[in-house]
Scaffold this motif. Structure first.
Motif, mmCIF file in Angstrom:
data_model
loop_
_atom_site.group_PDB
_atom_site.id
_atom_site.type_symbol
_atom_site.label_atom_id
_atom_site.label_comp_id
_atom_site.label_asym_id
_atom_site.label_seq_id
_atom_site.Cartn_x
_atom_site.Cartn_y
_atom_site.Cartn_z
ATOM 1 N N GLY A 12 55.211 52.479 51.846
ATOM 2 C CA GLY A 12 54.852 53.831 51.432
ATOM 3 C C GLY A 12 54.361 54.684 52.588
ATOM 4 N N ILE A 13 53.584 54.094 53.482
ATOM 5 C CA ILE A 13 53.114 54.821 54.665
ATOM 6 C C ILE A 13 54.306 55.271 55.510
ATOM 7 N N GLY A 14 55.301 54.400 55.626
ATOM 8 C CA GLY A 14 56.505 54.779 56.354
ATOM 9 C C GLY A 14 57.197 55.973 55.723
ATOM 10 N N ALA A 15 57.232 56.016 54.402
ATOM 11 C CA ALA A 15 57.873 57.134 53.703
ATOM 12 C C ALA A 15 57.106 58.434 53.915
ATOM 13 N N VAL A 16 55.785 58.361 53.958
ATOM 14 C CA VAL A 16 54.986 59.560 54.210
ATOM 15 C C VAL A 16 55.343 60.156 55.570
ATOM 16 N N GLY A 17 55.356 59.309 56.598
ATOM 17 C CA GLY A 17 55.627 59.812 57.939
ATOM 18 C C GLY A 17 57.012 60.374 58.095
#
Length: 207
Positions: A12-17
């Motif tokens: 999910g953090i990857g998707a935010v960035g």
């Protein structure tokens, strides 16, 4: 073994960035080059349209490259990591255009924007294609896809809410300087978030 909370969070953090990067380009590149730098709306529109046409060929080509990749780090993570670093650099270049005459600026924008699309595809396609390689069950795949889509929306929302505010704060009277600082901040966040994703996501199933 089911996906852990740590893995879901990292994905999910990857998707935010990555969606912060996409939203910044999609929402503000026309404003930056037309209203801030003074290029004609028709020229900017033609470049954007040409980039979409190019993507129709670039996307499947990237999919083939990813499918043929075999490394000790897996099939997808090397592309996500390398594509992220390149795209972060190109994003900064996109919103940190040097002072050029109109003709030179047209060439600069055309080249850099096409490069932005190519490098974004380098990491975006393997990011989503990685899901079957890090999950074992349909339920896990569905959950991970939902996490990615939800967090992508968060990344886009952050850009929508804070970009112009930060441009004004960081650039003062100069929107040009403000966008340069915002692009630098987003590029750094992007690199960090994808690094977290690459470290935490392990490919466990053959493709």
């Amino acid at each position: 073994m089911e996906l852990t909370l740590k893995q879901k969070t990292a994905f999910g953090i990857g998707a935010v960035g990555k969606d912060m990067v996409y939203a910044l380009s999609a929402s503000y590149v026309m404003y930056y080059y037309q209203d801030v730098l003074g290029l004609s709306a028709s020229f900017v529109g033609v470049v954007l349209m040409a980039a979409r046409f190019f993507d129709a060929f670039n996307d499947p080509f990237m999919g083939i490259l990813v499918a043929k990749t075999r490394t000790r780090w897996g099939r997808f993570r090397p592309w996500i990591f390398s594509g992220t670093l390149l795209n972060a650099l190109v994003l900064y270049a996109l919103f940190a255009a040097p002072v050029l005459d109109e003709a030179a600026l047209m060439v600069y924008f055309s080249v850099v924007y096409i490069l932005w699309g190519v490098t974004y595809t380098m990491m975006d396609i393997p990011y989503w294609s990685m899901i079957p390689a890090v999950t074992r069950t349909p339920k896990d795949r569905e959950n991970l896809s939902m996490v990615g889509r939800t967090c992508a929306g968060v990344g886009s929302a952050l850009i929508a809410m804070f970009t112009m505010l930060l441009v004004g704060i960081l650039g003062g009277d100069s929107e040009r300087a403000g966008f340069r600082w915002v692009a630098l901040i987003v590029a750094v966040i992007f690199a960090v978030t994808e690094l977290v994703c690459c470290i935490s996501m392990k490919e466990t199933t053959p493709q």
